[in-house]
Motif scaffolding. Structure first.
Motif, PDB file in Angstrom:
ATOM      1  N   ILE A 173       0.841  -1.199   0.000  1.00 33.09           N
ATOM      2  CA  ILE A 173       0.000   0.000   0.000  1.00 33.09           C
ATOM      3  C   ILE A 173       0.876   1.249   0.000  1.00 33.09           C
ATOM      4  CG2 ILE A 173      -1.680   1.350   1.321  1.00 33.09           C
ATOM      5  CD1 ILE A 173      -2.913  -1.007  -0.088  1.00 33.09           C
ATOM      6  N   LEU A 174       0.606   2.137  -0.944  1.00 34.01           N
ATOM      7  CA  LEU A 174       1.360   3.372  -1.069  1.00 34.01           C
ATOM      8  C   LEU A 174       1.101   4.313   0.107  1.00 34.01           C
ATOM      9  CD1 LEU A 174       0.648   4.059  -4.838  1.00 34.01           C
ATOM     10  CD2 LEU A 174       2.903   3.525  -3.881  1.00 34.01           C
ATOM     11  N   ARG A 175       2.119   5.018   0.504  1.00 33.28           N
ATOM     12  CA  ARG A 175       1.924   6.071   1.489  1.00 33.28           C
ATOM     13  C   ARG A 175       1.036   7.153   0.869  1.00 33.28           C
ATOM     14  NH1 ARG A 175       5.875   6.273   5.664  1.00 33.28           N
ATOM     15  NH2 ARG A 175       7.589   4.786   5.382  1.00 33.28           N
ATOM     16  N   PRO A 176       0.088   7.673   1.611  1.00 34.97           N
ATOM     17  CA  PRO A 176      -0.763   8.738   1.056  1.00 34.97           C
ATOM     18  C   PRO A 176      -0.011  10.054   0.953  1.00 34.97           C
ATOM     19  CG  PRO A 176      -1.296   8.364   3.370  1.00 34.97           C
ATOM     20  CD  PRO A 176      -0.298   7.302   2.992  1.00 34.97           C
ATOM     21  N   GLY A 177      -0.553  10.955   0.152  1.00 35.68           N
ATOM     22  CA  GLY A 177      -0.006  12.301   0.073  1.00 35.68           C
ATOM     23  C   GLY A 177       0.868  12.571  -1.133  1.00 35.68           C
ATOM     24  N   GLU A 207       1.343  12.125  -5.455  1.00 34.28           N
ATOM     25  CA  GLU A 207       0.507  11.996  -6.636  1.00 34.28           C
ATOM     26  C   GLU A 207       1.320  11.595  -7.857  1.00 34.28           C
ATOM     27  OE1 GLU A 207      -1.928  15.379  -7.374  1.00 34.28           O
ATOM     28  OE2 GLU A 207      -2.895  15.315  -5.398  1.00 34.28           O
ATOM     29  N   GLY A 208       0.616  10.970  -8.797  1.00 38.66           N
ATOM     30  CA  GLY A 208       1.184  10.677 -10.103  1.00 38.66           C
ATOM     31  C   GLY A 208       2.501   9.938 -10.038  1.00 38.66           C
ATOM     32  N   TRP A 209       3.434  10.386 -10.910  1.00 43.10           N
ATOM     33  CA  TRP A 209       4.701   9.672 -11.041  1.00 43.10           C
ATOM     34  C   TRP A 209       5.539   9.703  -9.782  1.00 43.10           C
ATOM     35  CZ3 TRP A 209       4.608  13.458 -15.441  1.00 43.10           C
ATOM     36  CH2 TRP A 209       4.885  14.760 -15.019  1.00 43.10           C
ATOM     37  N   TRP A 210       5.286  10.635  -8.847  1.00 43.63           N
ATOM     38  CA  TRP A 210       6.088  10.659  -7.623  1.00 43.63           C
ATOM     39  C   TRP A 210       5.863   9.407  -6.781  1.00 43.63           C
ATOM     40  CZ3 TRP A 210       9.737  13.671  -8.658  1.00 43.63           C
ATOM     41  CH2 TRP A 210       9.523  14.880  -9.311  1.00 43.63           C
ATOM     42  N   ASN A 211       4.716   8.750  -6.949  1.00 42.03           N
ATOM     43  CA  ASN A 211       4.488   7.501  -6.227  1.00 42.03           C
ATOM     44  C   ASN A 211       5.497   6.429  -6.608  1.00 42.03           C
ATOM     45  OD1 ASN A 211       2.118   7.681  -4.418  1.00 42.03           O
ATOM     46  ND2 ASN A 211       1.054   8.309  -6.290  1.00 42.03           N
ATOM     47  N   LYS A 212       6.055   6.512  -7.817  1.00 38.15           N
ATOM     48  CA  LYS A 212       7.019   5.494  -8.248  1.00 38.15           C
ATOM     49  C   LYS A 212       8.248   5.469  -7.345  1.00 38.15           C
ATOM     50  CE  LYS A 212       7.522   5.251 -12.714  1.00 38.15           C
ATOM     51  NZ  LYS A 212       8.063   5.428 -14.094  1.00 38.15           N
ATOM     52  N   LEU A 213       8.571   6.608  -6.747  1.00 37.80           N
ATOM     53  CA  LEU A 213       9.743   6.656  -5.878  1.00 37.80           C
ATOM     54  C   LEU A 213       9.546   5.849  -4.601  1.00 37.80           C
ATOM     55  CD1 LEU A 213      10.818  10.375  -6.341  1.00 37.80           C
ATOM     56  CD2 LEU A 213      11.771   8.342  -7.430  1.00 37.80           C
ATOM     57  N   GLN A 214       8.295   5.482  -4.288  1.00 34.70           N
ATOM     58  CA  GLN A 214       8.052   4.635  -3.123  1.00 34.70           C
ATOM     59  C   GLN A 214       8.608   3.224  -3.322  1.00 34.70           C
ATOM     60  OE1 GLN A 214       4.529   5.063  -0.767  1.00 34.70           O
ATOM     61  NE2 GLN A 214       3.767   6.775  -1.996  1.00 34.70           N
ATOM     62  N   LEU A 215       9.014   2.884  -4.536  1.00 37.19           N
ATOM     63  CA  LEU A 215       9.717   1.625  -4.773  1.00 37.19           C
ATOM     64  C   LEU A 215      10.995   1.545  -3.944  1.00 37.19           C
ATOM     65  CD1 LEU A 215       9.451   1.557  -8.661  1.00 37.19           C
ATOM     66  CD2 LEU A 215       8.440  -0.158  -7.160  1.00 37.19           C
ATOM     67  N   PHE A 216      11.529   2.692  -3.541  1.00 35.81           N
ATOM     68  CA  PHE A 216      12.803   2.736  -2.826  1.00 35.81           C
ATOM     69  C   PHE A 216      12.615   2.946  -1.318  1.00 35.81           C
ATOM     70  CE2 PHE A 216      13.369   4.322  -7.158  1.00 35.81           C
ATOM     71  CZ  PHE A 216      14.337   3.446  -7.630  1.00 35.81           C
ATOM     72  N   ASP A 217      11.396   2.872  -0.847  1.00 31.94           N
ATOM     73  CA  ASP A 217      11.088   3.088   0.568  1.00 31.94           C
ATOM     74  C   ASP A 217      11.461   1.845   1.378  1.00 31.94           C
ATOM     75  OD1 ASP A 217      10.021   3.612   3.050  1.00 31.94           O
ATOM     76  OD2 ASP A 217       7.993   4.035   2.334  1.00 31.94           O
ATOM     77  N   VAL A 241      12.118  12.479   0.255  1.00 36.35           N
ATOM     78  CA  VAL A 241      11.229  12.970   1.303  1.00 36.35           C
ATOM     79  C   VAL A 241      11.791  14.232   1.951  1.00 36.35           C
ATOM     80  CG1 VAL A 241      10.239  12.438   3.560  1.00 36.35           C
ATOM     81  CG2 VAL A 241      10.186  10.724   1.757  1.00 36.35           C
ATOM     82  N   LEU A 242      13.077  14.225   2.205  1.00 34.93           N
ATOM     83  CA  LEU A 242      13.691  15.375   2.878  1.00 34.93           C
ATOM     84  C   LEU A 242      13.665  16.640   2.019  1.00 34.93           C
ATOM     85  CD1 LEU A 242      16.762  13.657   4.583  1.00 34.93           C
ATOM     86  CD2 LEU A 242      14.732  14.579   5.710  1.00 34.93           C
ATOM     87  N   SER A 243      13.620  16.475   0.707  1.00 36.04           N
ATOM     88  CA  SER A 243      13.652  17.643  -0.175  1.00 36.04           C
ATOM     89  C   SER A 243      12.413  17.697  -1.071  1.00 36.04           C
ATOM     90  CB  SER A 243      14.919  17.598  -1.035  1.00 36.04           C
ATOM     91  OG  SER A 243      15.015  16.382  -1.746  1.00 36.04           O
ATOM     92  N   TYR A 244      11.296  17.174  -0.578  1.00 35.83           N
ATOM     93  CA  TYR A 244      10.094  16.984  -1.390  1.00 35.83           C
ATOM     94  C   TYR A 244       9.626  18.270  -2.076  1.00 35.83           C
ATOM     95  CZ  TYR A 244       5.211  16.099  -2.568  1.00 35.83           C
ATOM     96  OH  TYR A 244       4.012  16.007  -3.231  1.00 35.83           O
ATOM     97  N   ASP A 245       9.461  19.344  -1.331  1.00 32.21           N
ATOM     98  CA  ASP A 245       8.934  20.586  -1.914  1.00 32.21           C
ATOM     99  C   ASP A 245       9.839  21.109  -3.023  1.00 32.21           C
ATOM    100  OD1 ASP A 245       6.708  20.582  -0.292  1.00 32.21           O
ATOM    101  OD2 ASP A 245       7.642  21.803   1.266  1.00 32.21           O
ATOM    102  N   ARG A 246      11.140  21.051  -2.798  1.00 31.52           N
ATOM    103  CA  ARG A 246      12.082  21.521  -3.820  1.00 31.52           C
ATOM    104  C   ARG A 246      12.032  20.626  -5.054  1.00 31.52           C
ATOM    105  NH1 ARG A 246      16.824  19.916  -5.557  1.00 31.52           N
ATOM    106  NH2 ARG A 246      17.044  18.382  -3.882  1.00 31.52           N
ATOM    107  N   VAL A 247      11.935  19.322  -4.823  1.00 35.36           N
ATOM    108  CA  VAL A 247      11.958  18.371  -5.939  1.00 35.36           C
ATOM    109  C   VAL A 247      10.758  18.572  -6.859  1.00 35.36           C
ATOM    110  CG1 VAL A 247      11.734  15.927  -6.551  1.00 35.36           C
ATOM    111  CG2 VAL A 247      13.330  16.631  -4.758  1.00 35.36           C
TER     112      VAL A 247
END
Length: 229
Positions: free
Chosen positions: A51-55, A57-67, A139-145
């Motif tokens: 289950i993906l972490r909420p919050g 959207e879109g392609w940024w969810n793909k980075l959860q592969l590395f969580d 996650v640490l640089s989410y807004d900038r990214v």
């Protein structure tokens, strides 16, 4: 080592058939033991889910592969859902590159030389543990990214060391091709194992619809059914 084959299903861009068809395609085209996992915001009957972490959207969810909190296994092979498998992929599941992604498929076009050697993420293969730092940095640089990058591929291209990454088409020439740029209006040749779709037409449109784009008009191709269902 058992490989984890992963995909991401979020929102409503694609029907669930895209998950099931991808899973069956991998099963048909490899002799390598694997587990299939879908990262999703919902349960999918008959499929193992992370289950993906909420919050996000879109392609940024793909980075959860590395969580690291949702580690699927030591070795991961990832496919975008808009992908068909047309031949044996043992070579991909047996690959042990530290991090392998695809070169932007537009690099084959003479008018897009700036896309050569640019990493994209439609297909990836990587060792999980050393690459799990990607999620923490994101996650640490989410807004900038999300303000600075036009997607997960551009972001990963900026943070994965170019001396440690492998581009799939360079290591395995002719194994992966773009439907729009390399295959249409023909069928894939015997050397091709993976055909990636991007933009329009998607897989279902390519089978049944006439799609007009600024670069081409795509007529329906019934051969895709042989690999899709």
């Amino acid at each position: 080592m058992t490989v984890t084959v992963a995909c991401v299903y979020w929102g409503s861009k694609f029907p669930l058939d895209y998950v099931y068809n991808l899973k069956r395609a991998v099963e048909r085209n490899t002799t390598v033991p694997f587990n299939f996992v879908c990262y999703s915001d919902k349960d999918i009957e008959g499929v193992d889910i992370q289950i993906l972490r909420p919050g996000y959207e879109g392609w940024w969810n793909k980075l959860q592969l590395f969580d690291a909190a949702n580690k699927p296994g030591d070795r991961v092979v990832y496919f975008d859902l808009d992908t068909i498998i047309t031949g044996n992929i043992d070579w991909l599941l047996n690959d042990r590159s530290w991090f392998m992604g695809i070169e932007d498929v537009g690099a084959v076009n003479k008018h897009q030389p700036h896309l050569k050697n640019v990493l994209q993420t439609g297909v990836m293969a990587f060792d999980f543990n050393p690459n799990s730092m990607i999620w923490g940095e994101f996650v640490l640089s989410y807004d900038r990214v999300i303000d600075s990058y036009r997607g997960d591929g551009e972001y990963l291209s900026s943070i994965v060391n170019p001396y440690q990454r492998t581009l799939l088409q360079h290591k395995y020439p002719n194994k992966l091709k773009s439907y729009k740029y390399d295959v249409y209006p023909k069928k894939p040749d015997e050397d091709t194992s993976i055909v990636v779709f991007h933009g329009r037409p998607n897989i279902e449109q390519a089978i049944t619809e006439r799609i007009v784009t600024p670069m081409n008009t795509f007529e329906p191709q019934t051969w895709i059914k042989d690999y899709w269902y």
